[in-house]
Design a protein around this motif. Sequence first.
Motif, PDB file in Angstrom:
ATOM      1  N   LYS A  76      14.616   1.838   4.607  1.00 35.01           N
ATOM      2  CA  LYS A  76      13.194   1.809   4.962  1.00 35.01           C
ATOM      3  C   LYS A  76      12.443   2.815   4.095  1.00 35.01           C
ATOM      4  CE  LYS A  76      12.245   1.619   9.324  1.00 35.01           C
ATOM      5  NZ  LYS A  76      11.925   2.016  10.726  1.00 35.01           N
ATOM      6  N   ASN A  95       7.628   0.035  10.312  1.00 36.28           N
ATOM      7  CA  ASN A  95       6.498   0.898   9.943  1.00 36.28           C
ATOM      8  C   ASN A  95       6.541   1.317   8.475  1.00 36.28           C
ATOM      9  OD1 ASN A  95       8.807   2.443  10.382  1.00 36.28           O
ATOM     10  ND2 ASN A  95       7.641   4.275  10.921  1.00 36.28           N
ATOM     11  N   GLY A  96       7.293   0.591   7.662  1.00 41.76           N
ATOM     12  CA  GLY A  96       7.378   0.872   6.232  1.00 41.76           C
ATOM     13  C   GLY A  96       7.616  -0.399   5.447  1.00 41.76           C
ATOM     14  N   TYR A  97       8.387  -0.270   4.393  1.00 43.87           N
ATOM     15  CA  TYR A  97       8.744  -1.414   3.560  1.00 43.87           C
ATOM     16  C   TYR A  97      10.238  -1.407   3.302  1.00 43.87           C
ATOM     17  CZ  TYR A  97       3.746  -1.881   2.460  1.00 43.87           C
ATOM     18  OH  TYR A  97       2.384  -2.048   2.533  1.00 43.87           O
ATOM     19  N   ARG A 112       4.664   6.721  -2.857  1.00 46.09           N
ATOM     20  CA  ARG A 112       3.690   7.779  -3.094  1.00 46.09           C
ATOM     21  C   ARG A 112       3.355   7.831  -4.577  1.00 46.09           C
ATOM     22  NH1 ARG A 112       5.845  13.377  -2.442  1.00 46.09           N
ATOM     23  NH2 ARG A 112       5.715  13.453  -4.706  1.00 46.09           N
ATOM     24  N   LYS A 114       8.732   4.066   1.631  1.00 38.73           N
ATOM     25  CA  LYS A 114       7.280   4.147   1.443  1.00 38.73           C
ATOM     26  C   LYS A 114       7.054   4.519  -0.024  1.00 38.73           C
ATOM     27  CE  LYS A 114       7.334   8.922   3.161  1.00 38.73           C
ATOM     28  NZ  LYS A 114       6.851   9.838   4.223  1.00 38.73           N
ATOM     29  N   VAL A 165      11.145   6.571   4.636  1.00 37.08           N
ATOM     30  CA  VAL A 165      10.141   6.752   5.681  1.00 37.08           C
ATOM     31  C   VAL A 165      10.489   7.961   6.529  1.00 37.08           C
ATOM     32  CG1 VAL A 165       9.207   5.763   7.811  1.00 37.08           C
ATOM     33  CG2 VAL A 165       9.393   4.344   5.758  1.00 37.08           C
ATOM     34  N   ARG A 209       0.830  -1.210   0.000  1.00 36.92           N
ATOM     35  CA  ARG A 209       0.000   0.000   0.000  1.00 36.92           C
ATOM     36  C   ARG A 209       0.860   1.253   0.000  1.00 36.92           C
ATOM     37  NH1 ARG A 209      -5.382  -0.972   0.855  1.00 36.92           N
ATOM     38  NH2 ARG A 209      -5.907  -3.132   1.430  1.00 36.92           N
ATOM     39  N   ASP A 210       0.329   2.308  -0.607  1.00 38.24           N
ATOM     40  CA  ASP A 210       1.061   3.569  -0.645  1.00 38.24           C
ATOM     41  C   ASP A 210       0.808   4.375   0.625  1.00 38.24           C
ATOM     42  OD1 ASP A 210      -1.430   4.797  -0.927  1.00 38.24           O
ATOM     43  OD2 ASP A 210      -1.205   5.146  -3.071  1.00 38.24           O
ATOM     44  N   ILE A 211       1.345   5.587   0.683  1.00 41.83           N
ATOM     45  CA  ILE A 211       1.245   6.373   1.911  1.00 41.83           C
ATOM     46  C   ILE A 211      -0.190   6.806   2.216  1.00 41.83           C
ATOM     47  CG2 ILE A 211       3.617   7.200   1.783  1.00 41.83           C
ATOM     48  CD1 ILE A 211       2.592   9.814   0.649  1.00 41.83           C
ATOM     49  N   LYS A 249       7.385  -6.066   3.952  1.00 44.33           N
ATOM     50  CA  LYS A 249       7.036  -5.196   5.075  1.00 44.33           C
ATOM     51  C   LYS A 249       8.227  -5.099   6.016  1.00 44.33           C
ATOM     52  CE  LYS A 249       4.003  -2.703   7.290  1.00 44.33           C
ATOM     53  NZ  LYS A 249       3.501  -1.443   6.708  1.00 44.33           N
TER      54      LYS A 249
END
Length: 205
Positions: free
Chosen positions: A199, A158-160, A203, A201, A53, A35-37, A155
């Motif tokens: 880490k 708190n990010g990827y 967008r 994310k 992140v 999933r994106d931000i 995963k």
Amino acid sequence: MQFKTSTHKMKTILLLILFSTASLSLGQPSPDAVRDIDGNLVRSGTEYYILPVFRGRGGGVTLAPTRNESCPLDVVQEGFELDDGLPLTFTPVDPKKGVIRESTDLNIIFSASSICIQSNVWMLEEYEGQRIISGRGTAGNPGGETISNWFKIEKYENGYKLVYCPTVCDLCRPVCGDIGVVFAENGSRRLAISDVPFKIKFRKA
């Protein structure tokens, strides 16, 4: 009486076999979608920015020379946190799949053109003792000949994070590793195999 007990045991065994067969036929559940931000599904063919992140530790991902020559271009992190880098797309190993899922082989391709004659497809290659990410891979055609061009999103806290551990070749035994940021001699922030994952994310562009 003994005959009835044996019959009961046989029925129990048969039921267990049928249950096991049915369980196998259901297959494994699909990995979680990336999933994106904004919480939306990351989709194949849609342009995204790969961003850190934590801002303040550089910007997004782009292409730049890292070998003290103008070409080829390698995948690097922007030095300034306000720079988003270049948009890119993800193509899963099964191009019919529209949603990008965790731990699934995929190609990563920058959408922008460059001054160098190269594909802009991410590729792992050896350079000066490091395994770095360049932009001159080959899209599609999963197998041993393209083993260096497949990456995964996993995963991470708190990010990827991005991982090199392709499973597109049954007979190949690639040395897996996380993708992190490693400084090159010219000061650029190369993406390369590292003990410290980058880490990230996503967008939508």
